[in-house]
Motif scaffolding. Structure first.
Motif, PDB file in Angstrom:
ATOM      1  N   GLU A 119       0.804  -1.225   0.000  1.00 47.47           N
ATOM      2  CA  GLU A 119       0.000   0.000   0.000  1.00 47.47           C
ATOM      3  C   GLU A 119       0.837   1.275   0.000  1.00 47.47           C
ATOM      4  O   GLU A 119       0.369   2.328  -0.378  1.00 47.47           O
ATOM      5  CB  GLU A 119      -0.962  -0.038   1.202  1.00 47.47           C
ATOM      6  N   VAL A 120       2.077   1.156   0.475  1.00 43.16           N
ATOM      7  CA  VAL A 120       3.030   2.259   0.316  1.00 43.16           C
ATOM      8  C   VAL A 120       4.261   1.670  -0.355  1.00 43.16           C
ATOM      9  O   VAL A 120       4.865   0.734   0.168  1.00 43.16           O
ATOM     10  CB  VAL A 120       3.448   2.872   1.675  1.00 43.16           C
ATOM     11  N   VAL A 121       4.599   2.157  -1.543  1.00 47.07           N
ATOM     12  CA  VAL A 121       5.795   1.668  -2.222  1.00 47.07           C
ATOM     13  C   VAL A 121       6.736   2.858  -2.375  1.00 47.07           C
ATOM     14  O   VAL A 121       6.472   3.778  -3.149  1.00 47.07           O
ATOM     15  CB  VAL A 121       5.460   1.089  -3.606  1.00 47.07           C
ATOM     16  N   SER A 151      10.533   7.120  16.804  1.00 47.27           N
ATOM     17  CA  SER A 151       9.842   5.851  16.962  1.00 47.27           C
ATOM     18  C   SER A 151       9.322   5.319  15.632  1.00 47.27           C
ATOM     19  O   SER A 151       8.851   4.200  15.554  1.00 47.27           O
ATOM     20  CB  SER A 151       8.687   6.039  17.951  1.00 47.27           C
ATOM     21  N   VAL A 152       9.373   6.138  14.564  1.00 48.81           N
ATOM     22  CA  VAL A 152       8.944   5.596  13.269  1.00 48.81           C
ATOM     23  C   VAL A 152      10.162   5.114  12.501  1.00 48.81           C
ATOM     24  O   VAL A 152      11.215   5.731  12.536  1.00 48.81           O
ATOM     25  CB  VAL A 152       8.208   6.638  12.388  1.00 48.81           C
ATOM     26  N   ASN A 153       9.988   4.019  11.807  1.00 48.48           N
ATOM     27  CA  ASN A 153      11.104   3.440  11.073  1.00 48.48           C
ATOM     28  C   ASN A 153      11.156   3.959   9.654  1.00 48.48           C
ATOM     29  O   ASN A 153      10.811   3.279   8.707  1.00 48.48           O
ATOM     30  CB  ASN A 153      10.967   1.923  11.055  1.00 48.48           C
ATOM     31  N   ILE A 154      11.615   5.198   9.526  1.00 46.67           N
ATOM     32  CA  ILE A 154      11.686   5.793   8.203  1.00 46.67           C
ATOM     33  C   ILE A 154      12.787   5.091   7.411  1.00 46.67           C
ATOM     34  O   ILE A 154      13.918   5.018   7.880  1.00 46.67           O
ATOM     35  CB  ILE A 154      11.991   7.302   8.322  1.00 46.67           C
ATOM     36  N   VAL A 169      -3.610   7.563   1.260  1.00 42.08           N
ATOM     37  CA  VAL A 169      -3.786   8.984   0.956  1.00 42.08           C
ATOM     38  C   VAL A 169      -4.913   9.564   1.812  1.00 42.08           C
ATOM     39  O   VAL A 169      -4.787  10.656   2.369  1.00 42.08           O
ATOM     40  CB  VAL A 169      -4.088   9.180  -0.554  1.00 42.08           C
ATOM     41  N   ASP A 170      -6.006   8.813   1.951  1.00 48.43           N
ATOM     42  CA  ASP A 170      -7.114   9.300   2.774  1.00 48.43           C
ATOM     43  C   ASP A 170      -6.715   9.410   4.250  1.00 48.43           C
ATOM     44  O   ASP A 170      -7.133  10.330   4.948  1.00 48.43           O
ATOM     45  CB  ASP A 170      -8.341   8.391   2.616  1.00 48.43           C
ATOM     46  N   SER A 171      -5.899   8.477   4.709  1.00 53.51           N
ATOM     47  CA  SER A 171      -5.445   8.564   6.110  1.00 53.51           C
ATOM     48  C   SER A 171      -4.524   9.758   6.284  1.00 53.51           C
ATOM     49  O   SER A 171      -4.610  10.488   7.277  1.00 53.51           O
ATOM     50  CB  SER A 171      -4.686   7.310   6.531  1.00 53.51           C
ATOM     51  N   LEU A 172      -3.640   9.963   5.323  1.00 56.14           N
ATOM     52  CA  LEU A 172      -2.713  11.108   5.397  1.00 56.14           C
ATOM     53  C   LEU A 172      -3.472  12.421   5.364  1.00 56.14           C
ATOM     54  O   LEU A 172      -3.086  13.390   6.012  1.00 56.14           O
ATOM     55  CB  LEU A 172      -1.754  11.076   4.206  1.00 56.14           C
ATOM     56  N   VAL A 187       4.993   6.720   6.639  1.00 56.54           N
ATOM     57  CA  VAL A 187       5.370   5.491   7.339  1.00 56.54           C
ATOM     58  C   VAL A 187       4.543   5.376   8.621  1.00 56.54           C
ATOM     59  O   VAL A 187       4.057   4.315   8.987  1.00 56.54           O
ATOM     60  CB  VAL A 187       6.876   5.501   7.686  1.00 56.54           C
ATOM     61  N   TRP A 188       4.341   6.507   9.286  1.00 51.26           N
ATOM     62  CA  TRP A 188       3.628   6.533  10.555  1.00 51.26           C
ATOM     63  C   TRP A 188       2.195   5.975  10.428  1.00 51.26           C
ATOM     64  O   TRP A 188       1.695   5.303  11.332  1.00 51.26           O
ATOM     65  CB  TRP A 188       3.569   7.979  11.083  1.00 51.26           C
ATOM     66  N   VAL A 189       1.546   6.228   9.275  1.00 49.00           N
ATOM     67  CA  VAL A 189       0.162   5.760   9.118  1.00 49.00           C
ATOM     68  C   VAL A 189       0.068   4.238   9.042  1.00 49.00           C
ATOM     69  O   VAL A 189      -1.025   3.679   9.186  1.00 49.00           O
ATOM     70  CB  VAL A 189      -0.529   6.372   7.865  1.00 49.00           C
TER      71      VAL A 189
END
Ligand code: UDP
Ligand code: MG
Length: 330
Positions: A119-121, A151-154, A169-172, A187-189
């Protein structure tokens, strides 16, 4: 409405890119056409002062798949991306720079991964061309630092070049914070994430729009939006200084009690050492206040609740289409 939705949206921020915008649209269309599905290119004009705005108007007249959002002034790269994803209608939305550093030819590879169910590439810079030694070094350091302290694994060595599913996209779009670090937020979402390696080219024409000053601000936004560590630093420093000065104090008392000679010969006599200590502690305190200031300033910006960006014109979008940013204002 649903059947009018394009399968793919390509979002690109544009700030003084008159030399590249035409080629960008051509290459992006050429990369997407073979897939045989409807797509749109959403350009966001971030207050350009060159001929880019007129050029984009022309391109839209020729090719209605190219849509343009005009900002009322320069709001910055991250907000331009935000507006683009707000306006984009595709089932998958790709964010890419318009300076052709991220080759549009990689987009089908991102789409292939999306079809596998990711869902995220994100596109990972396996190689960077034409960047200064300084930029490559600082970027490499920064991404490693931010992984350590947040705490986010960027993922290391990724920029904003990535594909996001409609759900992402809707969550962002629900995140309306002002100091946005989009590559961290995506990444956080959560959601299923995957990377695709690519070669980042040198800028084709024009200069970078990210001078050192903007890069520093961007790095600070990244750190402050995902980490409290700088704030906690003051606490740690306080404890360490307290421990050192206690030991020092005890040593001084003992040595004073045991010392019998002339007091002016004593190792602890004189103002130089005192002055150095006071100045050092003063500096530490000022830096700590400065760090608090960075956070307080950002809190202030959030509390004011201004809109993230102001759109002066939007070309090529159907009337019933309302971007998320505008929907929430009603
Ligand atoms: N950009 C923007 N607003 C800005 C600065 C940059 O929209 O205030 C756009 C720019 O047109 C480009 C992308 O953001 O498409 C990345 O900027 P740039 O290439 O200058 O940054 P670099 O790749 O050097 O980090
Ligand atoms: Mg660039």
């Amino acid at each position: 409405m649903i059947n009018k939705r394009p399968t793919f949206s390509v979002v690109a921020p544009v700030y003084n890119e008159e030399q590249l915008i035409e080629e960008f649209c051509q290459r992006t269309s050429a990369a997407l056409e073979p897939l045989g599905e409807p797509f749109e290119i959403v350009l966001v004009n971030d207050g350009s002062r060159d001929r880019s705005p007129e050029l984009m108007r022309e391109i839209n007249r020729r090719d209605p798949r190219v849509k343009v959002v005009y900002f009322s002034k320069n709001f910055g790269h991250q907000l331009a991306i935000t507006a683009g994803t707000d306006y984009a209608q595709g089932c998958a939305v790709v964010v890419i720079d318009s300076d052709l550093q991220d080759p549009p030819e990689v987009i089908p590879e991102l789409i292939a991964k999306w079809r596998e169910g990711y869902e995220v590439v994100y596109a990972v810079r396996a190689e960077r061309e034409g960047e200064t030694w300084f930029k490559t070094m600082t970027a490499a350091l920064f991404y490693r630092l931010i992984i350590k302290i947040t705490s986010v694994n960027i993922p290391v060595d990724t920029g904003d070049f990535r594909l996001m599913d409609r759900k992402v996209v809707d969550s962002l779009a629900r995140i309306r914070e002002h100091h946005r670090f989009m590559r961290g937020l995506s990444v956080w979402v959560g959601f299923k994430q995957a990377g695709v390696p690519y070669r980042r080219h040198a800028r084709k024409a024009g200069d970078t729009k990210y001078p050192l000053r903007k890069m520093l601000k961007f790095a600070l936004d990244g750190i402050t939006s995902f980490s409290y560590l700088p704030l906690q630093l003051a606490t740690y420093l306080g404890f360490i200084t307290a421990a050192i000065s206690m030991t020092f104090l005890i040593a001084v008392v003992i040595m004073r009690l045991l010392y019998t000679g002339n007091p002016t010969d004593s190792a602890f006599y004189g103002q130089a050492s005192t002055l150095a200590m006071v100045l050092f502690l003063g500096a530490v305190q000022l830096v700590s206040i400065g760090i608090i200031g960075e956070y307080v300033g950002r809190i202030y910006d959030e509390v004011k609740g201004r809109p993230l960006y102001i759109v002066s014109d939007a070309l090529g979008f159907d009337d019933e289409h309302k971007p998320y940013g505008l929907r929430t204002q009603e």
